[in-house]
Design a protein around this motif. Structure first.
Motif, PDB file in Angstrom:
ATOM      1  N   UNK A 220       8.646  13.267 -18.464  1.00  8.09           N
ATOM      2  CA  UNK A 220       9.296  12.065 -19.003  1.00  8.09           C
ATOM      3  C   UNK A 220      10.621  12.374 -19.688  1.00  8.09           C
ATOM      4  N   UNK A 221      11.105  13.614 -19.565  1.00  4.89           N
ATOM      5  CA  UNK A 221      12.367  14.029 -20.187  1.00  4.89           C
ATOM      6  C   UNK A 221      12.291  13.998 -21.714  1.00  4.89           C
ATOM      7  N   UNK A 383      -1.199  25.584 -14.041  1.00  2.00           N
ATOM      8  CA  UNK A 383       0.228  25.887 -13.990  1.00  2.00           C
ATOM      9  C   UNK A 383       1.017  24.586 -14.061  1.00  2.00           C
ATOM     10  N   UNK A 384       2.236  24.668 -14.566  1.00  2.67           N
ATOM     11  CA  UNK A 384       3.034  23.461 -14.787  1.00  2.67           C
ATOM     12  C   UNK A 384       3.199  22.641 -13.521  1.00  2.67           C
ATOM     13  N   UNK A 385       3.265  23.299 -12.376  1.00  2.00           N
ATOM     14  CA  UNK A 385       3.482  22.559 -11.132  1.00  2.00           C
ATOM     15  C   UNK A 385       2.317  21.626 -10.794  1.00  2.00           C
ATOM     16  N   UNK A 386       1.144  21.834 -11.416  1.00  2.00           N
ATOM     17  CA  UNK A 386       0.016  20.928 -11.205  1.00  2.00           C
ATOM     18  C   UNK A 386       0.086  19.717 -12.126  1.00  2.00           C
ATOM     19  N   UNK A 387       0.943  19.782 -13.126  1.00  2.00           N
ATOM     20  CA  UNK A 387       1.064  18.696 -14.095  1.00  2.00           C
ATOM     21  C   UNK A 387       2.361  17.922 -13.960  1.00  2.00           C
ATOM     22  N   UNK A 388       3.336  18.511 -13.300  1.00  2.00           N
ATOM     23  CA  UNK A 388       4.652  17.878 -13.187  1.00  2.00           C
ATOM     24  C   UNK A 388       5.259  18.190 -11.828  1.00  2.00           C
ATOM     25  N   UNK A 389       5.926  17.216 -11.204  1.00  2.00           N
ATOM     26  CA  UNK A 389       6.577  17.466  -9.916  1.00  2.00           C
ATOM     27  C   UNK A 389       7.935  18.149 -10.063  1.00  2.00           C
ATOM     28  N   UNK A 427      13.949  12.517  -7.614  1.00  2.00           N
ATOM     29  CA  UNK A 427      12.578  12.009  -7.505  1.00  2.00           C
ATOM     30  C   UNK A 427      12.430  10.600  -8.065  1.00  2.00           C
ATOM     31  N   UNK A 428      13.465  10.130  -8.741  1.00  2.00           N
ATOM     32  CA  UNK A 428      13.436   8.783  -9.309  1.00  2.00           C
ATOM     33  C   UNK A 428      12.501   8.638 -10.491  1.00  2.00           C
ATOM     34  N   UNK A 429      12.339   9.699 -11.278  1.00  2.00           N
ATOM     35  CA  UNK A 429      11.433   9.663 -12.415  1.00  2.00           C
ATOM     36  C   UNK A 429      12.021   8.874 -13.568  1.00  2.00           C
TER      37      UNK A 429
END
Length: 432
Positions: A220-221, A383-389, A427-429
C-alpha cells in the motif's frame, strides 16, 4: 521472482478439452479430468505424473490427463487468465501460491474447498497463501516448503567449537572465527548474479516478526526498506559481510555450483542459499551431504529467531469444473500422506511437507531436518513475494553493487524503494 530463478517452481501450459459428458459426478461411468500442468520443468512434470499414477491406482473410475507443454511465465499467466475468463481451463491446473494467486481473481474464478476435511490438515501459513476472502481456500500443495538462509559446514563448525547463531552479532562472531582459520567465512557467487539476493530476501522473517502487517503496508506504499530500521538491515547485513572481508577471493566470478561445493567440502563456512537446492548437491557433492546444515538469517532477538519460507505451487480447480466432487477427491489425495509420498517419490526430500500426517523418510538430509524446529515452533514467515506482488527489477544489480563494495546498503535500499514504484504503478496498485 526468486522461486522461478532457482527452478523450484515454474508454470506454463496449454489446455486439453474434457472428454467426458454430463455434470457433477461419475454416476454415468468413468470420469476423465484434465490437468493443465504446463510447467516444462521436468521435476514438476514428474511430480504431476506421480500424483496421477498413485491416485488412479486407488480410484479406477477416475482418470486424469496431464499436459506439460506450453509457454512459461507471463505467457502462461495470460493463457490461464483467458481460459478462466472463458470457462475453458479444464478441471485442474497447477499454479503458484501467494500474491500471484490473487492476480487470478480467485474469489470469482476458483473452486472453494474450505469446507473439505483435509483443509484442516494443511500447514496454517500455507493455507493462508492459497486463500481468498471470507476464509475461502483454493489449493492443495504439490511440493514441500523451502527456506532461505545459511547453509553451513557442520565439520568446520565442530572443529572450531561454534554454535548455531541466533543473533546477527553471534553470526558475525562465527564468521570471524572461520576467517581466522583460513577458510572463507561466507561464500558469494556473483558469477550467477541472482544469488546476490539470497541474504536480503531470506532476512524477511525478521521484518515480519517485528511487524506482521509489513507486507500489506509495503504493498500500500506505507512501508519502505530505507526508512524502516528493521527492514533496512536486510540491505546493511550484506554490507556488514563486505566490511568484515568474509567473502571468498573469487566471489565476483564464482558460480552457484561452485558455492554449493565450497560449503559442502568445508572450503567455506557459510553460503546464503535456498534449501531446495539440495537436489543439486546430490550430484555435486554426494559424499558430503551429511556435512551440510541450515540455519536462518539471524536478527537481533534470539527468542524470535525464525526462518523465511518459500511455499510450493498448488493444484487448483476452476469454479465451473464439470466434476467438482471428483476434483475435490483428487485434491484430498494430493493433501494426504499418500499424496506426499507420491511427491517425494518424484522429487526426493527437499523440505518439510505441508500436510499433517506426512512423514519424511528416516534418511532425510540434515539440511532438511534442520528446518523442522522453526516450523514446529511457529517461527516462520512467508517470503515477501508471497505477501506482495511488488518486486523491482533492479534488486539483483543493486545487491551485487553492495556485495562488491561499490554501494552502501543504505543507498541500495533507498534506490530499491524508488525502483519498486515503477512496478507498483504498472500493476495499478492503490496508493502509488
Amino acid at each position: 521472482m526468486l522461486v522461478a530463478a532457482v527452478g523450484v517452481a515454474a508454470v506454463a501450459g496449454v489446455v486439453l478439452a474434457g472428454c467426458s459428458s454430463g455434470a457433477g459426478g461419475g454416476d454415468a461411468g468413468d470420469v476423465e479430468l484434465t490437468w493443465l500442468q504446463g510447467s516444462g520443468v521436468q521435476t514438476n512434470i514428474d511430480i504431476a505424473q506421480s500424483l496421477v499414477d498413485a491416485f488412479e491406482a486407488e480410484n479406477p473410475g477416475i482418470t486424469i490427463k496431464v499436459d506439460p507443454s506450453g509457454g512459461a511465465g507471463s505467457e502462461y499467466d495470460n493463457l490461464l487468465k483467458t481460459r478462466l475468463a472463458t470457462g475453458e481451463v479444464g478441471d485442474i491446473f497447477w499454479y503458484n501460491s501467494g500474491s500471484q494467486l490473487q492476480g487470478l481473481n480467485p474469489d470469482q474464478t476458483l473452486l472453494n474447498v474450505a469446507d473439505e476435511p483435509w483443509v484442516g490438515d494443511l500447514d496454517e501459513t500455507f493455507r493462508s497463501v492459497v486463500s481468498g476472502a471470507d476464509d475461502a481456500v483454493y489449493g492443495a500443495p504439490t511440493g514441500s516448503a523451502g527456506t532461505g538462509g545459511f547453509l553451513y559446514n557442520i565439520p568446520l563448525y565442530e572443529e572450531l567449537g561454534l554454535s548455531i547463531p541466533t543473533t546477527w552479532d553471534e553470526f558475525l562472531s562465527n564468521a570471524d572465527a572461520i576467517k581466522a582459520s583460513g577458510k572463507s567465512a561466507v561464500e558469494m557467487t556473483f558469477g550467477d548474479t541472482w544469488t546476490a539476493q539470497l541474504l536480503t530476501l531470506s532476512d524477511f522473517y525478521n521484518i515480519y516478526a517485528a511487524d506482521p502487517e509489513w507486507g500489506e503496508q509495503y504493498t500500500a506504499n506505507e512501508a519502505k526498506f530505507a526508512t524502516d530500521p528493521v527492514a533496512l538491515q536486510s540491505f546493511t547485513k550484506l554490507q556488514d559481510l563486505v566490511d568484515g572481508e568474509y567473502f571468498n577471493p573469487d566471489f565476483a566470478s564464482a558460480t552457484l555450483d561452485e558455492g554449493l561445493l565450497a560449503v559442502a567440502t568445508g572450503e567455506a563456512g557459510h553460503y546464503p542459499m535456498f534449501t531446495a537446492l539440495y537436489s543439486s548437491l546430490l550430484t555435486l557433492a554426494p559424499d558430503n551431504l551429511d556435512d551440510i546444515g541450515f540455519f536462518p538469517v539471524p536478527g537481533e532477538d534470539a527468542s524470535q529467531n525464525g526462518a523465511t519460507v518459500w511455499y510450493p505451487p498448488a493444484v487448483y480447480a476452476p469454479k465451473n469444473t464439470e466434476y467438482p466432487e471428483e476434483v475435490k477427491k483428487f485434491m484430498a489425495f494430493v493433501a494426504s500422506p499418500a499424496g506426499c509420498a507420491a511427491i517425494i517419490d518424484a522429487s526426493g526430500v527437499t523440505g518439510p511437507m505441508l500436510v499433517e500426517g506426512c512423514e519424511l523418510p528416516d534418511d532425510a538430509p540434515r539440511m532438511v531436518t534442520d528446518m523442522f524446529p522453526y516450523f514446529d515452533d511457529g517461527l516462520t514467515a512467508p517470503a515477501l513475494e508471497f505477501l506482495s506482488p511488488i518486486k523491482g527489477p533492479a534488486l539483483e544489480q543493486l545487491l551485487v553493487e553492495v556485495g562488491s563494495g561499490i554501494r552502501s546498503g543504505e543507498d541500495a535500499a533507498a534506490l530499491y524503494d524508488q525502483d519498486v514504484e515503477k512496478q507498483a504503478q504498472q500493476l495499478g496498485l492503490d496508493g502509488w
